[in-house]
Design a protein around this motif. Sequence first.
Motif: not given
Length: 240
Positions: A118-125, A149-152
């Motif tokens: 989800x970090x990669x998904x949101x582009x915040x690596x 997104x990690x929660x649901x």
Amino acid sequence: MGELISCRNLAFSYEDVDVIKDLSFTISEGDYLCIVGENGSGKSTLTKGLLGLKVPDKGKIIFSDELKRKDIGYLPQQTPAQKDFPASVFEVVLSGRLNSRGLRPFYSKNDKKIALENINRLGIEDLMRRSYRDLSGGQQQRVLLARALCAGRKLLFLDEPVTGLDPIVTEEMYRIIDELNKKENITIVMVSHDITSAVKYATHILHLNFEKSFFGTTKDYKASPLGQYFFGEGKEESDK
């Protein structure tokens, strides 16, 4: 698309004052529902009800058998104390897995894998090791969205997710949320005071009003008396 949540004849009060009466609506898989309305119309109260944090005075909230609590993510409004939270971005995102951890004392490899996805998904690596409190408002909201997104994985509740952000960052957040809905089929329920943007992106509108609320498609909302009033047509007439 099947129904995920069905609300029937709901009534809620806040501090002994009725804020919502006889409200019925549904949330189906793939919907992008925006809940709008004036201050005090019950938006936050209804959200708490949908999250199971407040019991309705009347009526029922029925969840589909396919929708589990672990499928629901929530991005709340931030408080000043939360903005100054002394943790790394990775730790904040990973904390979204708390409910899925159960009785395990530590996060599993799978929890950490989902957080990284989800970090990669949101582009915040590139922010992963930075302190959350050192980030800009827009960066913090991306982090919190990754946490939700990690929660649901099926349904996201977003409470005023662009409040306090500048116009460019606001538009970027709306774009990200729209892609999650349209490309990944994540159902979105967003509380917003921004009716113009709600109509631009949402498939459905729930407009809470003290006299008569509206629920329906965005197209029908724009043609409704309530929608026309808030987009200026009825307002102009009343000002003459």
